[in-house]
Motif scaffolding. Structure first.
Motif, PDB file in Angstrom:
ATOM      1  N   ASN A 184       2.781  -5.656  11.234  1.00 56.50           N
ATOM      2  CA  ASN A 184       3.296  -4.291  11.176  1.00 56.50           C
ATOM      3  C   ASN A 184       3.641  -3.944   9.736  1.00 56.50           C
ATOM      4  OD1 ASN A 184       3.564  -3.451  14.091  1.00 56.50           O
ATOM      5  ND2 ASN A 184       4.687  -5.381  14.119  1.00 56.50           N
ATOM      6  N   GLY A 185       2.955  -2.941   9.175  1.00 56.63           N
ATOM      7  CA  GLY A 185       3.176  -2.577   7.779  1.00 56.63           C
ATOM      8  C   GLY A 185       3.797  -1.212   7.625  1.00 56.63           C
ATOM      9  N   ASN A 186       4.605  -1.068   6.594  1.00 54.18           N
ATOM     10  CA  ASN A 186       5.223   0.214   6.277  1.00 54.18           C
ATOM     11  C   ASN A 186       5.166   0.438   4.766  1.00 54.18           C
ATOM     12  OD1 ASN A 186       6.807   2.627   6.852  1.00 54.18           O
ATOM     13  ND2 ASN A 186       8.455   1.576   5.772  1.00 54.18           N
ATOM     14  N   ILE A 187       4.564   1.543   4.359  1.00 54.16           N
ATOM     15  CA  ILE A 187       4.433   1.892   2.937  1.00 54.16           C
ATOM     16  C   ILE A 187       5.268   3.134   2.674  1.00 54.16           C
ATOM     17  CG2 ILE A 187       2.826   2.396   1.053  1.00 54.16           C
ATOM     18  CD1 ILE A 187       0.579   1.249   2.846  1.00 54.16           C
ATOM     19  N   ALA A 188       6.307   3.007   1.866  1.00 51.91           N
ATOM     20  CA  ALA A 188       7.203   4.135   1.611  1.00 51.91           C
ATOM     21  C   ALA A 188       6.500   5.236   0.815  1.00 51.91           C
ATOM     22  CB  ALA A 188       8.448   3.653   0.867  1.00 51.91           C
ATOM     23  N   ASP A 189       5.822   4.866  -0.261  1.00 51.31           N
ATOM     24  CA  ASP A 189       5.086   5.825  -1.094  1.00 51.31           C
ATOM     25  C   ASP A 189       3.602   5.488  -0.985  1.00 51.31           C
ATOM     26  OD1 ASP A 189       3.938   7.414  -3.027  1.00 51.31           O
ATOM     27  OD2 ASP A 189       5.222   6.751  -4.673  1.00 51.31           O
ATOM     28  N   VAL A 190       2.838   6.359  -0.325  1.00 51.85           N
ATOM     29  CA  VAL A 190       1.429   6.060  -0.036  1.00 51.85           C
ATOM     30  C   VAL A 190       0.477   6.463  -1.163  1.00 51.85           C
ATOM     31  CG1 VAL A 190       1.749   6.183   2.456  1.00 51.85           C
ATOM     32  CG2 VAL A 190       1.139   8.257   1.195  1.00 51.85           C
TER      33      VAL A 190
END
Length: 392
Positions: free
Chosen positions: A27-33
């Motif tokens: 599960n990945g989360n990128i704050a600034d894409v």
């Protein structure tokens, strides 16, 4: 709007439910894409590296509102191995170990994915702790250099005296960090990351004796792991000389089987590396054909293994078949990588042909026999004259 909400919920549930045995859920989360080129990241890829160093994409995932998910089904008995999440640009990505369980990847900025935090499974947690040691070491250097600059000024820092002071700080903190790393490796000697990182970061700095000690410190539970074999082979390759054990290479054989060099322990092995476009190599094959006649009644004690540096499998097989080289006591192998073969590099093959004679315990008798010498030496050994023992 409702459709989008339902899609998001289904996406999240699918990832949360992926912690079944044999499944690695990432599960990945990128704050600034936003990437370095100003574009927004839309897709990421799960990749692994094969034995030749080539990256192979095994899965892809869309990035939606900064989130993505991989559900990767592990092969039976697949050990924890290092993969990379790519899609952020050339030569950059997020390293993580793929193993059963849920992995969480938190990325502050798509423009700098290497600073991501990875957690959730045992090997990834251990790997993150190891990287924290390195990060803290770099911070100590930066903090001490900044303190020097505050006291003496930037101009002094760029002077010869200042540069010497920086080198002393780097040396001091480097030794401190390395001692912490070695202790960490010993304390986590059953983690798959340990042999990999010993090989990648520590081995180039170690003497042969110390490298052997570090290798022996690894838990017996890892001695069938690819990274343990990789480390040990690299260690043996770094100290390759007559009388020493040679690396245990993989042999993708002509008949489709895969063997290891250690499968032929108890026999004398004539191992040669050759290339189809090399005249001396083809002359050597004729000599080995003659050697086959010499050992044909003693194939329980002698074996010839010819490793082709050939990228075209059809050309390789045609050479073997058309010349009648596919004989008992003579094995043919090739990994299809041509001159870039990782196996050939492990044995220091810079040009072909190269002939290595290995005795039954796996030690090198000779690392580069001349074509004319091969049959003479084998006949000498067959007569009971173990000439190479006189060198010890």
């Amino acid at each position: 709007m409702l459709h989008r909400l339902l899609s998001t919920i289904i996406f999240a549930v699918a990832c949360i439910a992926g912690n079944a045995q044999g499944i690695c859920t990432i599960n990945g989360n990128i704050a600034d894409v936003q990437l370095k080129d100003g574009k927004k990241i839309k897709k990421v890829y799960l990749t692994r590296t094969n034995g030749q160093g080539d990256k192979i994409e095994v899965a892809a995932a869309a990035v939606k509102k900064g989130k993505y998910c991989f559900k990767y089904e592990l092969a039976q008995d697949e050990p924890a191995l290092l993969y990379t999440i790519t899609g952020f640009g050339e030569d950059t990505g997020i390293e993580l170990f793929v193993e059963a369980g849920d992995v969480t990847v938190t990325t502050a900025s798509a423009a700098d994915p290497k600073e991501s935090e990875v957690s959730g499974t045992p090997t990834n947690d251990t790997y993150s702790a190891y990287k924290s040691i390195l990060k803290n070491g770099r911070k100590e250097v930066a903090d001490k250099v900044a303190a020097l600059e505050k006291v003496n000024g930037k101009e002094w820092l760029e002077s010869a005296e200042g540069k010497d002071a920086i080198k002393r700080i780097e040396a001091h903190e480097g030794i401190k960090t390395e001692s912490q790393v070695i202790r960490f490796f010993i304390e986590h000697n059953a983690s798959a990351m340990t042999p990999l990182e010993i090989e990648r970061s520590l081995l180039p700095k170690l003497t042969a004796a110390y490298a052997e000690q570090m290798t022996k410190s690894i838990s017996v539970t890892l001695q069938d792991h690819p990274y343990y074999h990789q480390l040990r082979n690299k260690m043996l390759a770094n100290d390759m000389k007559e009388g020493n054990e040679v690396p245990d290479i993989t042999l993708p054989l002509f008949n489709g089987e895969t063997k290891k060099l250690t499968d032929y322990r108890g026999k004398y092995v004539v191992l040669n590396f050759w290339a189809n476009d090399c005249n001396k190599s083809t002359e050597l094959l004729d000599e080995l054909n003659n050697l086959c006649d010499v050992i044909k009644n003693d194939t329980n004690q002698y074996v010839i293994i010819s490793y082709a540096l050939e990228s075209d499998g059809a050309v390789w097989k045609e050479r073997i078949n058309s010349n009648g080289f596919n004989r008992e006591g003579w094995l043919h192998a090739s990994d299809g990588a041509g001159k870039e073969s990782a196996t050939a590099k492990l044995f220091g093959v810079e040009k072909t042909p190269k002939v290595i004679l290995v005795e039954p315990e796996g030690r090198a008798v000779s690392l580069n026999m001349d074509i004319d010498e091969i049959i003479i030496r084998i006949e000498q050994i067959m007569s009971g004259d173990l000439y190479y023992l006189d060198k010890e």
